[in-house]
Write a protein that holds these residues in place. Structure first.
Motif, PDB file in Angstrom:
ATOM      1  N   ALA A 237      -3.333   9.963  16.675  1.00  0.00           N
ATOM      2  CA  ALA A 237      -3.291   8.932  17.715  1.00  0.00           C
ATOM      3  C   ALA A 237      -3.662   7.571  17.134  1.00  0.00           C
ATOM      4  CB  ALA A 237      -4.240   9.300  18.858  1.00  0.00           C
ATOM      5  N   ALA A 238      -4.607   7.567  16.205  1.00  0.00           N
ATOM      6  CA  ALA A 238      -5.011   6.303  15.578  1.00  0.00           C
ATOM      7  C   ALA A 238      -3.860   5.706  14.772  1.00  0.00           C
ATOM      8  CB  ALA A 238      -6.223   6.533  14.682  1.00  0.00           C
ATOM      9  N   THR A 239      -3.114   6.547  14.075  1.00  0.00           N
ATOM     10  CA  THR A 239      -1.951   6.069  13.331  1.00  0.00           C
ATOM     11  C   THR A 239      -0.916   5.464  14.274  1.00  0.00           C
ATOM     12  OG1 THR A 239      -2.279   7.722  11.593  1.00  0.00           O
ATOM     13  CG2 THR A 239      -0.078   6.764  11.790  1.00  0.00           C
ATOM     14  N   LEU A 240      -0.694   6.137  15.400  1.00  0.00           N
ATOM     15  CA  LEU A 240       0.257   5.629  16.379  1.00  0.00           C
ATOM     16  C   LEU A 240      -0.225   4.330  17.011  1.00  0.00           C
ATOM     17  CD1 LEU A 240       1.255   8.978  18.147  1.00  0.00           C
ATOM     18  CD2 LEU A 240       2.571   7.683  16.450  1.00  0.00           C
ATOM     19  N   LEU A 241      -1.520   4.236  17.290  1.00  0.00           N
ATOM     20  CA  LEU A 241      -2.064   3.014  17.868  1.00  0.00           C
ATOM     21  C   LEU A 241      -1.914   1.848  16.892  1.00  0.00           C
ATOM     22  CD1 LEU A 241      -3.522   1.461  20.081  1.00  0.00           C
ATOM     23  CD2 LEU A 241      -5.697   2.291  19.155  1.00  0.00           C
ATOM     24  N   THR A 242      -2.090   2.098  15.608  1.00  0.00           N
ATOM     25  CA  THR A 242      -1.900   1.048  14.599  1.00  0.00           C
ATOM     26  C   THR A 242      -0.477   0.516  14.648  1.00  0.00           C
ATOM     27  OG1 THR A 242      -3.527   2.126  13.153  1.00  0.00           O
ATOM     28  CG2 THR A 242      -2.069   0.504  12.136  1.00  0.00           C
ATOM     29  N   ALA A 243       0.496   1.423  14.697  1.00  0.00           N
ATOM     30  CA  ALA A 243       1.900   1.003  14.704  1.00  0.00           C
ATOM     31  C   ALA A 243       2.276   0.287  15.997  1.00  0.00           C
ATOM     32  CB  ALA A 243       2.802   2.220  14.500  1.00  0.00           C
ATOM     33  N   ALA A 244       1.789   0.784  17.140  1.00  0.00           N
ATOM     34  CA  ALA A 244       2.107   0.151  18.418  1.00  0.00           C
ATOM     35  C   ALA A 244       1.474  -1.231  18.518  1.00  0.00           C
ATOM     36  CB  ALA A 244       1.634   1.034  19.570  1.00  0.00           C
ATOM     37  N   THR A 245       0.247  -1.352  18.034  1.00  0.00           N
ATOM     38  CA  THR A 245      -0.413  -2.655  18.056  1.00  0.00           C
ATOM     39  C   THR A 245       0.327  -3.642  17.162  1.00  0.00           C
ATOM     40  OG1 THR A 245      -2.538  -1.543  18.410  1.00  0.00           O
ATOM     41  CG2 THR A 245      -2.615  -3.845  17.726  1.00  0.00           C
ATOM     42  N   ARG A 246       0.838  -3.147  16.051  1.00  0.00           N
ATOM     43  CA  ARG A 246       1.614  -4.023  15.165  1.00  0.00           C
ATOM     44  C   ARG A 246       2.839  -4.572  15.889  1.00  0.00           C
ATOM     45  NH1 ARG A 246       4.218  -2.703   9.183  1.00  0.00           N
ATOM     46  NH2 ARG A 246       4.928  -4.833   8.796  1.00  0.00           N
ATOM     47  N   ALA A 247       3.522  -3.733  16.639  1.00  0.00           N
ATOM     48  CA  ALA A 247       4.700  -4.194  17.374  1.00  0.00           C
ATOM     49  C   ALA A 247       4.320  -5.240  18.412  1.00  0.00           C
ATOM     50  CB  ALA A 247       5.394  -3.006  18.037  1.00  0.00           C
ATOM     51  N   ALA A 248       3.246  -4.987  19.144  1.00  0.00           N
ATOM     52  CA  ALA A 248       2.807  -5.949  20.154  1.00  0.00           C
ATOM     53  C   ALA A 248       2.317  -7.238  19.508  1.00  0.00           C
ATOM     54  CB  ALA A 248       1.707  -5.331  21.014  1.00  0.00           C
ATOM     55  N   ASP A 249       1.681  -7.109  18.347  1.00  0.00           N
ATOM     56  CA  ASP A 249       1.219  -8.296  17.632  1.00  0.00           C
ATOM     57  C   ASP A 249       2.387  -9.180  17.234  1.00  0.00           C
ATOM     58  OD1 ASP A 249      -0.559  -9.988  15.895  1.00  0.00           O
ATOM     59  OD2 ASP A 249       0.697  -9.088  14.346  1.00  0.00           O
ATOM     60  N   ALA A 250       3.536  -8.589  16.888  1.00  0.00           N
ATOM     61  CA  ALA A 250       4.703  -9.389  16.537  1.00  0.00           C
ATOM     62  C   ALA A 250       5.082 -10.320  17.676  1.00  0.00           C
ATOM     63  CB  ALA A 250       5.880  -8.482  16.179  1.00  0.00           C
ATOM     64  N   VAL A 251       4.961  -9.836  18.908  1.00  0.00           N
ATOM     65  CA  VAL A 251       5.254 -10.663  20.080  1.00  0.00           C
ATOM     66  C   VAL A 251       4.243 -11.807  20.174  1.00  0.00           C
ATOM     67  CG1 VAL A 251       5.360 -10.692  22.593  1.00  0.00           C
ATOM     68  CG2 VAL A 251       6.316  -8.768  21.328  1.00  0.00           C
ATOM     69  N   ALA A 252       2.962 -11.473  20.074  1.00  0.00           N
ATOM     70  CA  ALA A 252       1.926 -12.492  20.203  1.00  0.00           C
ATOM     71  C   ALA A 252       2.057 -13.556  19.122  1.00  0.00           C
ATOM     72  CB  ALA A 252       0.547 -11.838  20.147  1.00  0.00           C
ATOM     73  N   TYR A 253       2.289 -13.128  17.890  1.00  0.00           N
ATOM     74  CA  TYR A 253       2.356 -14.077  16.776  1.00  0.00           C
ATOM     75  C   TYR A 253       3.590 -14.961  16.878  1.00  0.00           C
ATOM     76  CZ  TYR A 253       2.023 -15.869  12.015  1.00  0.00           C
ATOM     77  OH  TYR A 253       1.914 -16.691  10.921  1.00  0.00           O
ATOM     78  N   LYS A 254       4.748 -14.381  17.150  1.00  0.00           N
ATOM     79  CA  LYS A 254       5.977 -15.166  17.221  1.00  0.00           C
ATOM     80  C   LYS A 254       5.951 -16.134  18.396  1.00  0.00           C
ATOM     81  CE  LYS A 254       7.904 -12.996  13.767  1.00  0.00           C
ATOM     82  NZ  LYS A 254       8.043 -13.628  12.441  1.00  0.00           N
ATOM     83  N   ALA A 255       5.295 -15.754  19.482  1.00  0.00           N
ATOM     84  CA  ALA A 255       5.238 -16.626  20.652  1.00  0.00           C
ATOM     85  C   ALA A 255       4.123 -17.655  20.559  1.00  0.00           C
ATOM     86  CB  ALA A 255       5.066 -15.785  21.919  1.00  0.00           C
TER      87      ALA A 255
ATOM     88  N   LEU B 229       1.280  14.382  21.867  1.00  0.00           N
ATOM     89  CA  LEU B 229       1.494  13.545  20.691  1.00  0.00           C
ATOM     90  C   LEU B 229       2.965  13.389  20.305  1.00  0.00           C
ATOM     91  CD1 LEU B 229      -1.561  14.499  18.452  1.00  0.00           C
ATOM     92  CD2 LEU B 229      -1.011  12.236  19.374  1.00  0.00           C
ATOM     93  N   PRO B 230       3.799  14.426  20.370  1.00  0.00           N
ATOM     94  CA  PRO B 230       5.218  14.222  20.025  1.00  0.00           C
ATOM     95  C   PRO B 230       5.883  13.166  20.905  1.00  0.00           C
ATOM     96  CG  PRO B 230       4.693  16.560  20.011  1.00  0.00           C
ATOM     97  CD  PRO B 230       3.504  15.867  20.587  1.00  0.00           C
ATOM     98  N   ALA B 231       5.552  13.152  22.192  1.00  0.00           N
ATOM     99  CA  ALA B 231       6.138  12.151  23.087  1.00  0.00           C
ATOM    100  C   ALA B 231       5.623  10.756  22.738  1.00  0.00           C
ATOM    101  CB  ALA B 231       5.815  12.498  24.536  1.00  0.00           C
ATOM    102  N   LEU B 232       4.340  10.656  22.419  1.00  0.00           N
ATOM    103  CA  LEU B 232       3.780   9.360  22.024  1.00  0.00           C
ATOM    104  C   LEU B 232       4.401   8.880  20.713  1.00  0.00           C
ATOM    105  CD1 LEU B 232      -0.004   9.874  22.884  1.00  0.00           C
ATOM    106  CD2 LEU B 232       1.651   8.426  24.083  1.00  0.00           C
ATOM    107  N   HIS B 233       4.593   9.814  19.799  1.00  0.00           N
ATOM    108  CA  HIS B 233       5.211   9.463  18.522  1.00  0.00           C
ATOM    109  C   HIS B 233       6.617   8.901  18.741  1.00  0.00           C
ATOM    110  CE1 HIS B 233       7.082  10.041  14.546  1.00  0.00           C
ATOM    111  NE2 HIS B 233       5.853   9.938  14.078  1.00  0.00           N
TER     112      HIS B 233
END
Length: 389
Positions: free
Chosen positions: A148-166, A100-104
């Protein structure tokens, strides 16, 4: 053909320094047909549109505002991999999972890229990280699963920024739903507030704003007592976004004032910073005051607020860039075309990828070009870079 297509034809013609007669002759159409097309006063056939586009040296879908993704774009090339990474989010494979520390640390890096509008780097690093986090969230230990769920929320948000802006709004909507699912697994109301904040993008894309405002107000009602800085920041961010949504809903002016007043009160108690991936504080509220004025059509108020001596240096690049775009819109409405272009240039210096993918930027540039008889080279070059012409 809609009126916007006609404006793009006129803007591109002016950028090419062609008269209407010269373009009509080059496209082998009548001057009357071209004039009515530029005014949006009559439909244009596909054949005529192709002829006009050919005479201007552009693709027809540039004139209609439906540019196809460029095959050499690394962002667009990465979209299929992002789709694959989230297709089976609840049925992950048996691949490796780092501690988890590495994923964080990896997710924090993704968040920094999002705040800096580094969409290409996000697009290239998101697929394997999303896949790894969908495996990590299957952990049988409740504490590790929630982290892990908290991290997945944040990572998905970052990827969503790409999808939405594009412009991949279908993918963005799927990622918002994944965010909401992961936030529920995190069992943290502040994480769920983040998901509610981002969910508004779905309503912006569909222009179905009334339920978007209800969703934000419901998220506010579900927050715990605002006894911590993080909780106050989460509430303040929701109020800021609710004010913008309400401003677009012209029937809700009182609601706008209420939400902005609440955001200001909370900002007085919260130092400017990034909380759960969202910037909040006095400077963020100031930037949203400008956005709200623009959404309400009060350009003079927007420019007046923007001129107030409030430092924006502590804001993430994406938010500062968006602020400059909003100021450009307001200045343009006031007839300050040179000042509007100055604001766009400042936005570009701040976050170029954000500016290049922003639809308001293309609209502003098209209008600026049409206001010139002989547009300056810098404006034409900017419009070509932003794919406005």
């Amino acid at each position: 053909m809609d009126e916007k297509t006609g404006r793009r034809i006129a803007a591109t013609r002016i950028a090419r320094r062609m008269t209407q007669q010269q373009l009509a002759d080059a496209a082998l159409i009548s001057l009357s047909t071209l004039r009515k097309a530029e005014q949006g006063a009559r439909p244009i056939t596909d054949r005529t549109l192709e002829a006009v586009a050919g005479a201007l040296g552009v693709q027809a879908d540039v004139l209609t505002g439906q540019q196809r993704p460029r095959t050499d774009s690394r962002v667009h090339a990465a979209i299929p991999a992002i789709r694959t990474a989230i297709d089976a989010y609840d049925l992950p494979d048996d691949g490796p999972v780092r501690p988890l520390p590495a994923l964080h640390q990896a997710v924090e890096g993704m968040t920094r890229l999002r705040l800096a509008s580094q969409y290409t780097r996000i697009a290239e690093t998101a697929p394997p990280l999303l896949a790894e986090l969908t495996r990590a969230i299957q952990d049988r230990d409740g504490g590790r699963r929630r982290q892990a769920a908290t991290l997945l929320t944040a990572a998905t948000r970052a990827a969503d920024a790409v999808a939405y802006k594009a412009g991949y709004y279908d993918l963005s909507a799927r990622m918002v739903e994944l965010m909401r699912w992961a936030a529920r697994q995190a069992d943290d109301p502040l994480v769920e507030a983040t998901a509610a904040y981002v969910r508004t993008e779905t309503f912006f894309a569909s222009r179905n704003l009334a339920p978007g405002l209800r969703a934000l107000e419901l998220a506010l009602d579900q927050l715990p007592e605002l006894t911590t800085v993080s909780a106050r920041a989460a509430a303040g961010a929701l109020h800021m976004r609710a004010a913008v949504v309400a401003a677009r809903l012209t029937e809700a002016p009182a609601c706008v004032a209420e939400h902005m007043a609440a955001a200001r009160r909370l900002a007085a108690e919260v130092p400017e910073g990034v909380y759960a991936g969202t910037a909040f504080g006095p400077a963020s509220v100031h930037a949203h005051e400008v956005s709200v004025a623009v959404e309400l059509g009060d350009a003079a108020r927007a420019v007046e607020v923007a001129a107030q001596p409030v430092g924006l240096d502590d804001l993430p690049a994406e938010r500062r860039s968006h602020h400059h775009i909003e100021v450009a819109r307001a200045r343009l409405w006031l007839g300050l075309r040179d000042e509007a272009f100055d604001s766009l240039q400042e936005a570009r210096r701040t976050a170029p990828q954000h500016v290049r993918e922003h639809p308001y930027v293309r609209d502003i540039l098209v209008t600026l070009l049409r206001l010139h008889v002989s547009p300056p080279h810098a404006l034409v070059a900017f419009a070509e870079w932003a794919r406005a012409i």
